[in-house]
Design an enzyme around this catalytic site. Structure first.
Site, PDB file in Angstrom:
ATOM      1  N   LYS A 224      -7.056  -7.680   2.958  1.00 48.71           N
ATOM      2  CA  LYS A 224      -7.801  -7.578   1.561  1.00 48.71           C
ATOM      3  C   LYS A 224      -8.052  -9.042   1.112  1.00 48.71           C
ATOM      4  CE  LYS A 224      -6.278  -3.662   2.466  1.00 48.71           C
ATOM      5  NZ  LYS A 224      -4.923  -2.990   1.974  1.00 48.71           N
TER       6      LYS A 224
ATOM      7  N   PHE B 139       0.610   2.623  -3.228  1.00 51.01           N
ATOM      8  CA  PHE B 139      -0.174   2.889  -2.024  1.00 51.01           C
ATOM      9  C   PHE B 139       0.113   3.795  -0.914  1.00 51.01           C
ATOM     10  CE2 PHE B 139      -2.296   1.253   1.831  1.00 51.01           C
ATOM     11  CZ  PHE B 139      -3.695   1.805   1.444  1.00 51.01           C
ATOM     12  N   ASP B 140      -0.441   4.413  -0.238  1.00 48.47           N
ATOM     13  CA  ASP B 140       0.152   5.618   0.852  1.00 48.47           C
ATOM     14  C   ASP B 140       0.861   4.788   1.680  1.00 48.47           C
ATOM     15  OD1 ASP B 140      -2.145   4.090   1.989  1.00 48.47           O
ATOM     16  OD2 ASP B 140      -2.898   5.850   2.943  1.00 48.47           O
TER      17      ASP B 140
ATOM     18  N   TYR C 120       4.977 -20.585  20.430  1.00 46.01           N
ATOM     19  CA  TYR C 120       5.975 -19.479  19.929  1.00 46.01           C
ATOM     20  C   TYR C 120       6.568 -19.876  18.734  1.00 46.01           C
ATOM     21  CZ  TYR C 120       8.793 -15.517  20.500  1.00 46.01           C
ATOM     22  OH  TYR C 120       9.566 -14.375  20.543  1.00 46.01           O
TER      23      TYR C 120
ATOM     24  N   ALA D 201      -1.992  -7.022  -2.336  1.00 44.12           N
ATOM     25  CA  ALA D 201      -2.922  -6.967  -1.536  1.00 44.12           C
ATOM     26  C   ALA D 201      -4.365  -7.641  -2.253  1.00 44.12           C
ATOM     27  CB  ALA D 201      -3.525  -5.642  -0.953  1.00 44.12           C
TER      28      ALA D 201
ATOM     29  N   ASP E  28       3.131  -5.597  -4.866  1.00 42.66           N
ATOM     30  CA  ASP E  28       2.363  -5.192  -3.711  1.00 42.66           C
ATOM     31  C   ASP E  28       0.619  -6.127  -3.974  1.00 42.66           C
ATOM     32  OD1 ASP E  28       0.453  -4.359  -2.055  1.00 42.66           O
ATOM     33  OD2 ASP E  28       1.164  -1.965  -2.152  1.00 42.66           O
TER      34      ASP E  28
ATOM     35  N   HIS F  55      -3.531  12.059   6.575  1.00 42.61           N
ATOM     36  CA  HIS F  55      -5.225  12.023   6.268  1.00 42.61           C
ATOM     37  C   HIS F  55      -5.794  11.193   7.453  1.00 42.61           C
ATOM     38  CE1 HIS F  55      -3.563   8.311   4.493  1.00 42.61           C
ATOM     39  NE2 HIS F  55      -4.523   7.704   4.838  1.00 42.61           N
TER      40      HIS F  55
HETATM   41  C1  LIG Z   1      -3.829  -1.914   2.390  1.00 41.77           C
HETATM   42  C2  LIG Z   1      -2.881  -1.996   1.420  1.00 41.77           C
HETATM   43  C3  LIG Z   1      -1.602  -1.812   1.890  1.00 41.77           C
HETATM   44  C4  LIG Z   1      -1.250  -1.698   3.362  1.00 41.77           C
HETATM   45  O1  LIG Z   1      -1.766  -2.842   4.202  1.00 41.77           O
HETATM   46  P1  LIG Z   1      -2.039  -2.688   5.692  1.00 41.77           P
HETATM   47  O2  LIG Z   1      -2.674  -3.807   6.057  1.00 41.77           O
HETATM   48  O3  LIG Z   1      -3.459  -1.640   5.672  1.00 41.77           O
HETATM   49  O4  LIG Z   1      -0.936  -2.298   6.504  1.00 41.77           O
HETATM   50  C5  LIG Z   1      -0.410  -1.833   1.167  1.00 41.77           C
HETATM   51  N1  LIG Z   1      -0.732  -1.954  -0.345  1.00 41.77           N
HETATM   52  C6  LIG Z   1      -1.981  -1.754  -0.757  1.00 41.77           C
HETATM   53  C7  LIG Z   1      -2.270  -1.792  -2.133  1.00 41.77           C
HETATM   54  C8  LIG Z   1      -3.027  -1.895   0.279  1.00 41.77           C
HETATM   55  O5  LIG Z   1      -4.167  -1.915  -0.501  1.00 41.77           O
END
Ligand SMILES: *Cc1c(COP(=O)(O)O)cnc(C)c1O
Length: 458
Positions: free
Chosen positions: A258, A124-125, A72, A217, A215, A450
């Site tokens: 990603k 991003f969304d 843990y 990813a 961000d 979506h």
């Molecule tokens: C996928 C993504 C996110 C969100 O990540 P999740 O793992 O799907 O929650 C945030 N920003 C970008 C640019 C992404 O491609």
């Protein structure tokens, strides 16, 4: 003879997939309320819905999983991951989370207050969702070149510094908690941000004493484009470029699904101890104790290996060449695709593909549905449905682009699959003038609609 390019891996394990008939697909998509997210995966032949968590792990990652420490607190897997993150990104502090949006949830809970604005490059969304959920506003400062899908520009993810300056000129400083830079910029087509641009954003942020958050990813894909396209970086290794990128940020949110090349996971990287402490409170509340934060030990181990694999040049060349392979096939057939090709996906310009479908009938969604029925290929709409309604007026927001994204999972499909995808889309292209009507919404959620929207044919 010059030796051709070939993948930097061979295949050790396979998963069977099944083709279906057009009649089956027509029935399935109707039953799915014309929402591709509602399909069962075995109703899809080539699944390009997302490259998120859909990649194939390596033998080294699978073997690391066997060494996972499920304690843990203080698991060795946590320390392995911590070391990998600080080695690759330079961030001394990190918090594991179960995925990228969870990292946003934790960090934004610490930083964003109602009424604030968060400038950035085409958020991003989920990022936008987490900003708006806190009654704050995301302000898109992407360069205008990004919305011209035919324009050749090496860094279409760049932040427009004049637009960013305008945000600072028109808002009191207390209203701007940070700038967020998405690398690569998913929403504008998987397009990279240059190091020069990151440096300029940093300078502007320094002038105002505001944080810069990445961000991140697809940070490794972004670094690959910098190596190929930005003057002065051709001889630098991917890891050196990655280091330089992150040296310009105060914190990062990461979707490990990603460029972590794992099926689940995320994290926050931080430089300041105090911010780490504050975010830890929310991490414990929302995700789990700070040494696992929603991830199992074996998953942290796999991620630690994945971060190294994702930042190898040969891996990135294999991946991004496959994306470009599909892009070239479509381009050669005359299909309007975003150019230059992005790092993780090919984006089809639906407004140019289906000019006869009215904008209110969701053009990109219509095209994505046609492609599915044609060949069992699942892409995703990046357009009006994904853009959600304006939080104040509740009217549909029409983004400058209506795109169908064909996202390519990492190390998963062969180029024969890319040929199949291209043929399916070319078949739709050849009958594009017969497609004149789209869809209407029957049911929708107030935010991130979506995923669950239900549609019917107009
Ligand atoms: C996928 C993504 C996110 C969100 O990540 P999740 O793992 O799907 O929650 C945030 N920003 C970008 C640019 C992404 O491609």
């Amino acid at each position: 003879m010059e030796l051709p390019f070939a993948e930097n891996y061979k295949i050790k394990m396979v998963e069977n997939i099944r083709r279906s008939t057009r009649a089956e697909r027509e029935r399935w998509i109707r039953e799915a309320r014309y929402n591709l997210f509602n399909l069962r995966s075995d109703q899809v032949f080539v699944d390009l819905l997302t490259d998120s968590g859909t990649g194939a792990m390596s033998d080294r990652q699978w073997s690391a999983m066997m060494l996972g420490d499920e304690s843990y607190a203080g698991a060795s897997s946590y320390y392995k991951l911590k070391e990998a993150i600080s080695d690759i990104t330079g961030f001394p502090y990190f918090l594991p989370t179960h995925q990228g949006r969870a990292a946003e949830n934790v960090l934004f809970s610490t930083l964003i207050k109602a009424g604030q604005v968060v400038p950035g490059n085409a958020h991003f969304d989920t990022t936008k969702g987490h900003i708006e959920f806190r009654k704050a506003t995301a302000i898109d400062c992407t360069i205008d070149e990004a919305s011209d899908t035919t324009l050749d520009h090496p860094f279409k993810g760049n932040v427009d510094l004049n637009k960013l300056q305008h945000v600072f000129d028109t808002h009191p400083l207390e209203q701007i908690p940070f700038i967020i830079v998405t690398i690569t910029c998913n929403t504008s087509g998987g397009q990279p941000v240059s190091l020069e641009n990151m440096r300029q954003v940093r300078q502007l942020a320094n002038r105002y004493g505001v944080r810069v958050i990445f961000d991140a990813a697809r940070f490794a894909e972004n670094a690959y484009f910098i190596k190929l396209r930005e003057p002065g970086y051709a001889d630098r290794s991917i890891r050196e470029i990655v280091h330089e990128m992150f040296s310009l940020a105060d914190a990062m949110t990461m979707s490990s699904k990603k460029d972590g090349i794992v099926n689940m996971g995320g994290f926050i990287g931080l430089r300041e101890e105090e911010l780490f402490r504050q975010a830890s409170v929310y991490n414990i509340m929302f995700e789990g104790y700070i040494t696992y934060g929603g991830m199992s030990g074996r998953d942290m181990n796999a991620l630690a290996v994945g971060l190294y694999e994702a930042t190898e040049f040969d891996y990135l060349e294999t991946r991004i060449s496959q994306v470009a392979y599909l892009g070239r096939k479509l381009h050669e057939a005359g299909i309007p695709v975003q150019y230059p090709f992005g790092g993780h996906a090919i984006f089809v310009d639906a407004l140019k593909f289906l000019p006869l479908v009215p904008r209110e009938q969701f053009v990109a969604q219509t095209l994505a549905l046609e492609l599915y029925v044609e060949g069992g290929v699942r892409g995703v709409e990046i357009g009006t449905i994904m853009a959600d309604r304006d939080p104040v007026t509740r009217l549909n927001r029409y983004p400058s682009l209506e795109l169908v994204r064909l996202a390519i999972p990492r190390r998963t499909y062969t180029n024969n699959h890319m040929d199949y995808v291209a043929a399916s889309l070319i078949n739709v292209w050849q009958r594009r003038n017969e497609i004149r009507t789209g869809y209407r919404i029957v049911n929708e959620a107030p935010i991130l609609r979506h995923f669950t929207v239900e549609l019917d044919r107009v």
